[in-house]
Enzyme design. Structure first.
Site, PDB file in Angstrom:
ATOM      1  N   LYS A 132      34.193  32.751  43.640  1.00  0.00           N
ATOM      2  CA  LYS A 132      34.811  33.697  42.709  1.00  0.00           C
ATOM      3  C   LYS A 132      36.134  34.140  43.304  1.00  0.00           C
ATOM      4  O   LYS A 132      36.323  34.054  44.522  1.00  0.00           O
ATOM      5  CB  LYS A 132      33.901  34.917  42.522  1.00  0.00           C
ATOM      6  CG  LYS A 132      34.217  35.730  41.281  1.00  0.00           C
ATOM      7  CD  LYS A 132      33.570  35.173  40.032  1.00  0.00           C
ATOM      8  CE  LYS A 132      34.065  35.876  38.790  1.00  0.00           C
ATOM      9  NZ  LYS A 132      33.323  35.453  37.581  1.00  0.00           N
ATOM     10  N   ASP A 172      38.006  34.954  33.859  1.00  0.00           N
ATOM     11  CA  ASP A 172      37.040  36.067  33.882  1.00  0.00           C
ATOM     12  C   ASP A 172      37.806  37.250  33.284  1.00  0.00           C
ATOM     13  O   ASP A 172      38.783  37.025  32.548  1.00  0.00           O
ATOM     14  CB  ASP A 172      36.582  36.351  35.333  1.00  0.00           C
ATOM     15  CG  ASP A 172      35.399  37.327  35.406  1.00  0.00           C
ATOM     16  OD1 ASP A 172      34.261  36.904  35.176  1.00  0.00           O
ATOM     17  OD2 ASP A 172      35.605  38.525  35.678  1.00  0.00           O
TER      18      ASP A 172
HETATM   19  P1  NAP Z   1      37.716  40.081  29.020  1.00  0.00           P
HETATM   20  O1  NAP Z   1      37.970  39.069  27.973  1.00  0.00           O
HETATM   21  O2  NAP Z   1      38.809  40.517  29.905  1.00  0.00           O
HETATM   22  O3  NAP Z   1      37.048  41.339  28.310  1.00  0.00           O
HETATM   23  C1  NAP Z   1      36.524  42.412  29.024  1.00  0.00           C
HETATM   24  C2  NAP Z   1      36.183  43.492  28.011  1.00  0.00           C
HETATM   25  O4  NAP Z   1      35.446  44.533  28.656  1.00  0.00           O
HETATM   26  C3  NAP Z   1      37.414  44.138  27.432  1.00  0.00           C
HETATM   27  O5  NAP Z   1      37.135  44.486  26.114  1.00  0.00           O
HETATM   28  C4  NAP Z   1      37.579  45.381  28.304  1.00  0.00           C
HETATM   29  O6  NAP Z   1      38.314  46.415  27.710  1.00  0.00           O
HETATM   30  C5  NAP Z   1      36.141  45.752  28.438  1.00  0.00           C
HETATM   31  N1  NAP Z   1      35.904  46.667  29.543  1.00  0.00           N
HETATM   32  C6  NAP Z   1      36.287  46.563  30.824  1.00  0.00           C
HETATM   33  N2  NAP Z   1      35.854  47.622  31.519  1.00  0.00           N
HETATM   34  C7  NAP Z   1      35.181  48.389  30.629  1.00  0.00           C
HETATM   35  C8  NAP Z   1      34.494  49.598  30.707  1.00  0.00           C
HETATM   36  N3  NAP Z   1      34.399  50.278  31.861  1.00  0.00           N
HETATM   37  N4  NAP Z   1      33.908  50.065  29.583  1.00  0.00           N
HETATM   38  C9  NAP Z   1      33.988  49.433  28.406  1.00  0.00           C
HETATM   39  N5  NAP Z   1      34.634  48.268  28.277  1.00  0.00           N
HETATM   40  C10 NAP Z   1      35.210  47.767  29.369  1.00  0.00           C
HETATM   41  O7  NAP Z   1      36.550  39.583  30.010  1.00  0.00           O
HETATM   42  P2  NAP Z   1      35.285  38.662  29.682  1.00  0.00           P
HETATM   43  O8  NAP Z   1      35.615  37.283  30.109  1.00  0.00           O
HETATM   44  O9  NAP Z   1      34.820  38.939  28.294  1.00  0.00           O
HETATM   45  O10 NAP Z   1      34.231  39.220  30.729  1.00  0.00           O
HETATM   46  C11 NAP Z   1      33.336  40.293  30.414  1.00  0.00           C
HETATM   47  C12 NAP Z   1      32.160  40.251  31.400  1.00  0.00           C
HETATM   48  O11 NAP Z   1      31.473  38.993  31.285  1.00  0.00           O
HETATM   49  C13 NAP Z   1      32.530  40.377  32.878  1.00  0.00           C
HETATM   50  O12 NAP Z   1      31.472  41.034  33.555  1.00  0.00           O
HETATM   51  C14 NAP Z   1      32.572  38.922  33.333  1.00  0.00           C
HETATM   52  O13 NAP Z   1      32.408  38.787  34.718  1.00  0.00           O
HETATM   53  C15 NAP Z   1      31.389  38.371  32.552  1.00  0.00           C
HETATM   54  N6  NAP Z   1      31.355  36.913  32.374  1.00  0.00           N
HETATM   55  C16 NAP Z   1      32.398  36.260  31.786  1.00  0.00           C
HETATM   56  C17 NAP Z   1      32.329  34.887  31.594  1.00  0.00           C
HETATM   57  C18 NAP Z   1      33.415  34.135  30.869  1.00  0.00           C
HETATM   58  O14 NAP Z   1      33.210  32.951  30.610  1.00  0.00           O
HETATM   59  N7  NAP Z   1      34.510  34.753  30.511  1.00  0.00           N
HETATM   60  C19 NAP Z   1      31.199  34.182  32.038  1.00  0.00           C
HETATM   61  C20 NAP Z   1      30.135  34.870  32.616  1.00  0.00           C
HETATM   62  C21 NAP Z   1      30.224  36.254  32.770  1.00  0.00           C
HETATM   63  P3  NAP Z   1      39.882  46.576  27.974  1.00  0.00           P
HETATM   64  O15 NAP Z   1      40.532  45.585  27.072  1.00  0.00           O
HETATM   65  O16 NAP Z   1      40.147  47.991  27.635  1.00  0.00           O
HETATM   66  O17 NAP Z   1      40.113  46.288  29.437  1.00  0.00           O
END
Ligand code: NAP
Length: 452
Positions: A132, A172
């Site tokens: 990571k 991510d």
């Molecule tokens: P992303 O597209 O950057 O979206 C993150 C979302 O979470 C945004 O809407 C963000 O809001 C919101 N957020 C962040 N901190 C927050 C909080 N304290 N309270 C409420 N909302 C919050 O990221 P993502 O890829 O969807 O990832 C989301 C999660 O899934 C993470 O834990 C990541 O590690 C996990 N994940 C992702 C993948 C993948 O393929 N992308 C795979 C496995 C796991 P803002 O816009 O205001 O920042």
């Protein structure tokens, strides 16, 4: 000496050492504690893991790279951020795991994510190790050019440690197709070689896989569907809340809706929206994916919906199924109790470690159908590995082919987790089941490869 230790005492000993050696890393300690304590029954049955020091080795990253990322902002001012990559475990394949850009990023966050990634990747059944990376760079409010300059500087240092058979990053939080594109361009320029398999989550026109964007969110719903089906339940007619409104959240909402659920709430770090008629996904997609604005904008177009500034308040909305898809530790004990009191029957983790250890205990005590992150959100990395496979073949599957493979992988993860939970005396406990199923694959590969 160690071989004479009882499994429980051995786990305690290893965890004490982890606490001592990583004293200021609470998220990393939390992830290790959660895994280690569910391994006692395996270690009881397999003392060879204790003799080979598997736990001591598995909690220690193969390497952690920390580097300076200098860049110039639009005002001509030099800015400096910190970059990280943890190459945690390569027993079953090249390191694989996303890159996160968020001001909260530090070595604790990167190590917890890298540690979880080892077992998640093993669960997919694909040959990928755990890694990571990221930076404390905040992409919010930055211009496209600033983001490009930052990413180019980040990759100028990181490229030395990457390669399609060495370490393969992806996106991510804060890193989507645009940032992956800039990373790929800079890697290609420095290496002087078109190594498509060095990054996943690429654009479709240059080696990306159809279905990758949707994979984590869709996969979480596929996994939960298996869990629900086993208990005679389904998404159809259920009320669902999804936290976040980023990549994972949007496609979890899309698939849950396709399966007949009514999704009534989602959020961002500023607050949450509640639309009792059911969220209009097209509006959310446009606001977040195209206009890159705040979720609060939703109520301007749908005035019957409500916006609340406290993002945690989303867990007070009554629902049948909750899908936390935002960030780590977003559900604490109090929020978990609230969800249960309001009638939640199932919870599937799209985000990584969104529940505190205390919240997890609440789910288990109340017989909530609980799909833990390592298993439930493995669909993203699974399709990343399919992207690597397509790059290797110089061939592209259709969306339907990728989606079918994703469904099969999620079903297999569910089956393997259920089987391990039953075999080790914890039926229905998929925390124990997925931890054991993932751990055994990695531990056996480590045993076979000697002391390395
Ligand atoms: P992303 O597209 O950057 O979206 C993150 C979302 O979470 C945004 O809407 C963000 O809001 C919101 N957020 C962040 N901190 C927050 C909080 N304290 N309270 C409420 N909302 C919050 O990221 P993502 O890829 O969807 O990832 C989301 C999660 O899934 C993470 O834990 C990541 O590690 C996990 N994940 C992702 C993948 C993948 O393929 N992308 C795979 C496995 C796991 P803002 O816009 O205001 O920042």
């Amino acid at each position: 000496m160690k071989v004479q230790l009882e499994a429980k005492a051995y786990v305690e000993l290893v965890f004490e050492k982890v606490k001592k050696n990583n004293a200021h890393e609470p998220e990393f300690q939390q992830a290790v504690k959660e895994l280690l304590h569910s391994l006692v029954p395996v270690l009881d049955k397999h003392p060879e893991y204790i003799k080979a020091g598997i736990l001591e080795r598995i909690v220690e990253p193969e390497r952690l790279i920390i580097f300076r990322v200098p860049w110039v902002d639009d005002q001509g001012q030099v800015q400096v951020n910190r970059g990280f990559r943890v190459q945690f475990n390569s027993a079953i394949g090249p390191y694989k795991g996303g890159i996160r850009f968020h001001p909260s990023v530090n070595s604790s966050i990167i190590k917890f994510l890298g540690f979880e990634q080892i077992f998640k990747n093993a669960l997919t059944g694909q040959p990928i190790g755990g890694g990571k990376g990221g930076s404390d760079f905040d992409p919010k409010g930055k211009s496209d050019l600033e983001i490009m300059r930052f990413v180019q500087s980040f990759m100028t240092e990181l490229y030395k440690y990457l390669g399609p058979d060495i370490d393969v990053p992806a996106g991510d939080i804060g890193v989507g197709a645009q940032e992956v594109g800039y990373m790929f361009g800079q890697y290609k320029r420095i290496r002087g070689a078109y190594e498509a398999g060095v990054l996943t989550g690429k654009g479709i026109g240059y080696g990306g896989s159809l279905g990758r964007k949707e994979a984590t969110g869709y996969g979480t719903v596929y996994f939960m569907e298996e869990m629900l089906r086993a208990k005679g339940l389904s998404f159809k007619g259920s009320t669902v809340i999804v936290s976040g409104s980023g990549n994972v959240a949007i496609y979890a909402i899309e698939k849950a809706m396709e399966k007949g659920a009514k999704v009534v709430a989602c959020s961002d770090s500023g607050g949450y929206i509640y639309d009792p008629e059911g969220i209009k996904l097209e509006t959310v997609k446009r606001i977040k994916e195209v206009e890159k604005k705040r979720i609060s904008e939703y109520v301007n177009e749908h005035p019957h919906a409500q916006y609340q500034e406290d993002w945690k308040g989303i867990w007070s909305i009554p629902c049948d199924i909750a899908l936390p898809c935002a960030t780590q530790n977003e559900i604490d004990e109090e929020s978990a109790k609230l969800l249960v009191a309001k009638g939640m029957k199932a919870l599937g983790e799209g985000a990584n470690m969104p529940s505190t250890l205390e919240a997890m205990a609440v789910y288990l005590e109340n017989n909530i159908l609980y799909g833990p992150a390592k298993a439930a959100n493995a669909g993203g990395v699974a399709v990343s590995a399919l992207e690597m496979a397509q790059n290797g073949m110089r061939y592209a599957w259709t969306f339907e082919e990728v989606d079918l493979k994703l469904q099969m992988i999620m079903k297999n993860i569910y089956k393997d987790s259920v089987k391990a939970a039953e075999e080790y005396g914890y039926p229905d406990n998929l925390v124990v089941g997925s931890n054991i199923a993932g751990f055994k694959k990695v531990a056996n590969a480590m045993l076979a490869q000697g002391v390395v």
